[in-house]
Enzyme design. Sequence first.
Site, PDB file in Angstrom:
ATOM      1  N   LYS A 165       1.325   3.938  -3.158  1.00 43.76           N
ATOM      2  CA  LYS A 165       0.948   5.352  -3.041  1.00 43.76           C
ATOM      3  C   LYS A 165       2.159   6.242  -3.343  1.00 43.76           C
ATOM      4  O   LYS A 165       2.017   7.294  -3.975  1.00 43.76           O
ATOM      5  CB  LYS A 165       0.404   5.670  -1.637  1.00 43.76           C
ATOM      6  CG  LYS A 165      -0.904   5.010  -1.285  1.00 43.76           C
ATOM      7  CD  LYS A 165      -2.066   5.409  -2.174  1.00 43.76           C
ATOM      8  CE  LYS A 165      -2.624   6.776  -1.932  1.00 43.76           C
ATOM      9  NZ  LYS A 165      -3.838   7.032  -2.763  1.00 43.76           N
ATOM     10  N   TYR A 213       0.829  -1.225   0.000  1.00 43.08           N
ATOM     11  CA  TYR A 213       0.000   0.000   0.000  1.00 43.08           C
ATOM     12  C   TYR A 213       0.857   1.267   0.000  1.00 43.08           C
ATOM     13  O   TYR A 213       0.752   2.083  -0.931  1.00 43.08           O
ATOM     14  CB  TYR A 213      -1.015  -0.015   1.156  1.00 43.08           C
ATOM     15  CG  TYR A 213      -1.791   1.286   1.256  1.00 43.08           C
ATOM     16  CD1 TYR A 213      -2.770   1.616   0.320  1.00 43.08           C
ATOM     17  CD2 TYR A 213      -1.502   2.211   2.255  1.00 43.08           C
ATOM     18  CE1 TYR A 213      -3.452   2.830   0.383  1.00 43.08           C
ATOM     19  CE2 TYR A 213      -2.180   3.425   2.325  1.00 43.08           C
ATOM     20  CZ  TYR A 213      -3.149   3.730   1.385  1.00 43.08           C
ATOM     21  OH  TYR A 213      -3.813   4.937   1.446  1.00 43.08           O
TER      22      TYR A 213
HETATM   23  N1  LIG Z   1      -8.819   6.567   4.785  1.00 45.13           N
HETATM   24  C1  LIG Z   1      -7.691   7.170   5.144  1.00 45.13           C
HETATM   25  O1  LIG Z   1      -7.361   7.276   6.348  1.00 45.13           O
HETATM   26  C2  LIG Z   1      -6.782   7.719   4.089  1.00 45.13           C
HETATM   27  C3  LIG Z   1      -5.653   8.429   4.516  1.00 45.13           C
HETATM   28  C4  LIG Z   1      -4.796   8.955   3.557  1.00 45.13           C
HETATM   29  C5  LIG Z   1      -5.064   8.798   2.218  1.00 45.13           C
HETATM   30  N2  LIG Z   1      -6.145   8.104   1.812  1.00 45.13           N
HETATM   31  C6  LIG Z   1      -6.390   7.978   0.374  1.00 45.13           C
HETATM   32  O2  LIG Z   1      -7.652   8.562   0.100  1.00 45.13           O
HETATM   33  C7  LIG Z   1      -8.258   7.924  -1.021  1.00 45.13           C
HETATM   34  C8  LIG Z   1      -9.670   7.510  -0.665  1.00 45.13           C
HETATM   35  O3  LIG Z   1      -9.596   6.613   0.426  1.00 45.13           O
HETATM   36  P1  LIG Z   1     -10.885   6.182   1.251  1.00 45.13           P
HETATM   37  O4  LIG Z   1     -10.470   6.006   2.654  1.00 45.13           O
HETATM   38  O5  LIG Z   1     -12.011   7.061   0.913  1.00 45.13           O
HETATM   39  O6  LIG Z   1     -11.100   4.734   0.656  1.00 45.13           O
HETATM   40  P2  LIG Z   1     -12.421   4.052   0.092  1.00 45.13           P
HETATM   41  O7  LIG Z   1     -12.092   2.630  -0.124  1.00 45.13           O
HETATM   42  O8  LIG Z   1     -13.578   4.374   0.960  1.00 45.13           O
HETATM   43  O9  LIG Z   1     -12.632   4.788  -1.290  1.00 45.13           O
HETATM   44  C9  LIG Z   1     -11.938   4.454  -2.447  1.00 45.13           C
HETATM   45  C10 LIG Z   1     -12.929   4.453  -3.578  1.00 45.13           C
HETATM   46  O10 LIG Z   1     -12.212   4.094  -4.768  1.00 45.13           O
HETATM   47  C11 LIG Z   1     -13.019   3.178  -5.489  1.00 45.13           C
HETATM   48  N3  LIG Z   1     -12.186   2.308  -6.314  1.00 45.13           N
HETATM   49  C12 LIG Z   1     -11.361   1.321  -5.873  1.00 45.13           C
HETATM   50  N4  LIG Z   1     -10.826   0.694  -6.929  1.00 45.13           N
HETATM   51  C13 LIG Z   1     -11.302   1.311  -8.032  1.00 45.13           C
HETATM   52  C14 LIG Z   1     -11.121   1.107  -9.422  1.00 45.13           C
HETATM   53  N5  LIG Z   1     -10.347   0.114  -9.875  1.00 45.13           N
HETATM   54  N6  LIG Z   1     -11.756   1.925 -10.273  1.00 45.13           N
HETATM   55  C15 LIG Z   1     -12.577   2.900  -9.815  1.00 45.13           C
HETATM   56  N7  LIG Z   1     -12.797   3.129  -8.518  1.00 45.13           N
HETATM   57  C16 LIG Z   1     -12.169   2.339  -7.640  1.00 45.13           C
HETATM   58  C17 LIG Z   1     -13.743   2.374  -4.438  1.00 45.13           C
HETATM   59  O11 LIG Z   1     -14.907   1.749  -4.998  1.00 45.13           O
HETATM   60  C18 LIG Z   1     -14.056   3.418  -3.391  1.00 45.13           C
HETATM   61  O12 LIG Z   1     -15.311   3.995  -3.606  1.00 45.13           O
HETATM   62  C19 LIG Z   1      -7.351   6.743  -1.379  1.00 45.13           C
HETATM   63  O13 LIG Z   1      -6.585   7.103  -2.499  1.00 45.13           O
HETATM   64  C20 LIG Z   1      -6.461   6.573  -0.151  1.00 45.13           C
HETATM   65  O14 LIG Z   1      -5.207   6.057  -0.496  1.00 45.13           O
HETATM   66  C21 LIG Z   1      -7.034   7.559   2.716  1.00 45.13           C
HETATM   67  C1  LIG Z   2      -2.894  -2.654  17.458  1.00 49.44           C
HETATM   68  C2  LIG Z   2      -4.390  -2.496  17.255  1.00 49.44           C
HETATM   69  C3  LIG Z   2      -5.061  -2.630  18.606  1.00 49.44           C
HETATM   70  O1  LIG Z   2      -6.103  -1.793  18.918  1.00 49.44           O
HETATM   71  C4  LIG Z   2      -4.692  -1.203  16.593  1.00 49.44           C
HETATM   72  C5  LIG Z   2      -4.529  -1.315  15.089  1.00 49.44           C
HETATM   73  C6  LIG Z   2      -4.865   0.000  14.455  1.00 49.44           C
HETATM   74  C7  LIG Z   2      -4.562  -0.010  12.951  1.00 49.44           C
HETATM   75  C8  LIG Z   2      -5.578  -0.886  12.267  1.00 49.44           C
HETATM   76  C9  LIG Z   2      -4.551   1.439  12.444  1.00 49.44           C
HETATM   77  C10 LIG Z   2      -3.479   2.267  13.166  1.00 49.44           C
HETATM   78  C11 LIG Z   2      -3.023   3.357  12.209  1.00 49.44           C
HETATM   79  C12 LIG Z   2      -3.939   3.199  11.009  1.00 49.44           C
HETATM   80  C13 LIG Z   2      -3.460   3.763   9.673  1.00 49.44           C
HETATM   81  C14 LIG Z   2      -3.152   5.242   9.741  1.00 49.44           C
HETATM   82  O2  LIG Z   2      -4.193   5.947  10.382  1.00 49.44           O
HETATM   83  C15 LIG Z   2      -2.956   5.857   8.387  1.00 49.44           C
HETATM   84  C16 LIG Z   2      -3.382   5.279   7.258  1.00 49.44           C
HETATM   85  C17 LIG Z   2      -3.063   5.963   5.978  1.00 49.44           C
HETATM   86  C18 LIG Z   2      -4.095   5.800   4.906  1.00 49.44           C
HETATM   87  O3  LIG Z   2      -3.553   6.152   3.665  1.00 49.44           O
HETATM   88  C19 LIG Z   2      -4.746   4.449   4.852  1.00 49.44           C
HETATM   89  C20 LIG Z   2      -5.169   3.952   6.208  1.00 49.44           C
HETATM   90  C21 LIG Z   2      -4.002   3.953   7.202  1.00 49.44           C
HETATM   91  C22 LIG Z   2      -2.926   2.969   6.721  1.00 49.44           C
HETATM   92  C23 LIG Z   2      -4.552   3.527   8.590  1.00 49.44           C
HETATM   93  C24 LIG Z   2      -4.998   2.032   8.577  1.00 49.44           C
HETATM   94  C25 LIG Z   2      -5.348   1.480   9.949  1.00 49.44           C
HETATM   95  C26 LIG Z   2      -4.209   1.686  10.959  1.00 49.44           C
HETATM   96  C27 LIG Z   2      -2.991   0.868  10.550  1.00 49.44           C
END
Ligand SMILES: NC(=O)c1ccc[n+]([C@@H]2O[C@H](COP(=O)([O-])OP(=O)(O)OC[C@H]3O[C@@H](n4cnc5c(N)ncnc54)[C@H](O)[C@@H]3O)[C@@H](O)[C@H]2O)c1
Ligand SMILES: C[C@@H](CO)CCC[C@@H](C)[C@H]1CC[C@H]2[C@@H]3[C@H](O)C=C4C[C@@H](O)CC[C@]4(C)[C@H]3CC[C@]12C
Length: 369
Positions: free
Chosen positions: A163, A159
């Site tokens: 990214k 992952y």
């Molecule tokens: N959730 C977090 O904490 C977090 C933190 C930092 C960055 N991000 C980034 O933010 C973005 C959105 O993440 P999210 O948490 O909303 O995830 P999410 O899984 O809720 O949303 C991702 C969306 O992308 C769509 N998708 C996946 N594969 C696809 C494909 N092949 N074609 C078209 N659509 C597709 C999914 O159907 C989904 O609706 C991602 O790029 C993720 O890397 C998320």
């Molecule tokens: C040790 C467990 C007992 O309670 C707790 C596990 C927690 C983990 C599942 C999450 C801790 C940190 C999270 C990640 C972080 O917040 C940032 C992220 C970046 C984003 O791009 C995707 C999600 C994530 C990797 C997020 C995922 C869940 C954790 C690893």
Amino acid sequence: MADSAETRKLVYLVTGGCGFLGEHVVRMLLQREPRLYELRVFDLHLGPWLEELKTGPVQVTAIQGDVTQAHEVAAAVAGAHVVIHTAGLVDVFGRASPETIYEVNVQGTKNVIEACVQTGTRFLVYTSSMEVVGPNIKGHPFYRGNEDTPYEAIHRHPYPCSKAQAERLVLEANGRKVHGGLSLVTCALRPTGIYGEGHQIMRDFYHQGLRLGGRLFRAIPASVEHSRVYVGNVAWMHVLVAQELEQRAALMGGQVYFCYDESPYKSYEDFNMEFLGPCGLRLVDTRLLVPYWLLMLLATLNALLQWLLRPLLLYAPLLNPYTLAVANTTFTVSTNKAQRHFGYKPLFSWEDSRTRTIRWVQAVEGSAP
Ligand SMILES: NC(=O)c1ccc[n+]([C@@H]2O[C@H](COP(=O)([O-])OP(=O)(O)OC[C@H]3O[C@@H](n4cnc5c(N)ncnc54)[C@H](O)[C@@H]3O)[C@@H](O)[C@H]2O)c1
Ligand SMILES: C[C@@H](CO)CCC[C@@H](C)[C@H]1CC[C@H]2[C@@H]3[C@H](O)C=C4C[C@@H](O)CC[C@]4(C)[C@H]3CC[C@]12C
């Protein structure tokens, strides 16, 4: 004035527009971009909530499509002024294969860039991640760092690797000539852990707590701090970047910005308790009973079980060596780059963000896990 046909000229495309962040970006654009004429929402799985948006003044076009399919992406991008590329496979639990993660996150991003170049779309905003920086595999803390803080960004997990590759592609594409001869302007936003309405992992922890009789067990020392950011503020930052990219292309093009707000620095578990506590859960301190080495052993066992069971079923618990390492490493950002470059200020205060998230968890109560 804002609703007159002359002011509504812009076509936006949001990839991943039905995801957790994507839905907030879509709704924020409808509220905060008065120049919007058409909003294209592109996703592998379209949400039924899109229907209710189709009655407003903006033409909302739902496009079921796959970012790994170049022709589908090109068709969706053609004629768009701005692309906000949030689609991605967010998987740190081993649900998808590394190949699939690369295909969606890296090849999907390549397809978006090439579609912009071929069709003449000039503005591309990419949702990157803090994971592009860290935590790294050595577990070095990143304490109150900003976009320029030196840090050894070395990863093994698919992952963060995917990214990081995708972000590099987006930044390198800045300045490329697009169809028509003008230059592409790109930038990347790096949210830390996002929380808020629709956050699946928060929902999972909540249901786990309910199953355990209203308790969650502390595994991570309270001193390990994480930055977290409210989804509404992340969406707002995307909208603002998209709006400002044309006027401030020289300053913002090819730049990265951490997404931040006023959410407090806390351990991952303590932060979640800000919402789960008011919903009736308690965090029980078992750290003396469950030392780190035992957690690591459990995490490794989970990884082994996942591998052994793979031919039969998908075993993908929250705890694995990677998630444990991330949760156990301090990663906090402190920056004002977004404010300096494009005037970002969080739209939602910490109190608002907290209240909205608590209300959402309360509404989740009773819904099936
Ligand atoms: N959730 C977090 O904490 C977090 C933190 C930092 C960055 N991000 C980034 O933010 C973005 C959105 O993440 P999210 O948490 O909303 O995830 P999410 O899984 O809720 O949303 C991702 C969306 O992308 C769509 N998708 C996946 N594969 C696809 C494909 N092949 N074609 C078209 N659509 C597709 C999914 O159907 C989904 O609706 C991602 O790029 C993720 O890397 C998320
Ligand atoms: C040790 C467990 C007992 O309670 C707790 C596990 C927690 C983990 C599942 C999450 C801790 C940190 C999270 C990640 C972080 O917040 C940032 C992220 C970046 C984003 O791009 C995707 C999600 C994530 C990797 C997020 C995922 C869940 C954790 C690893």
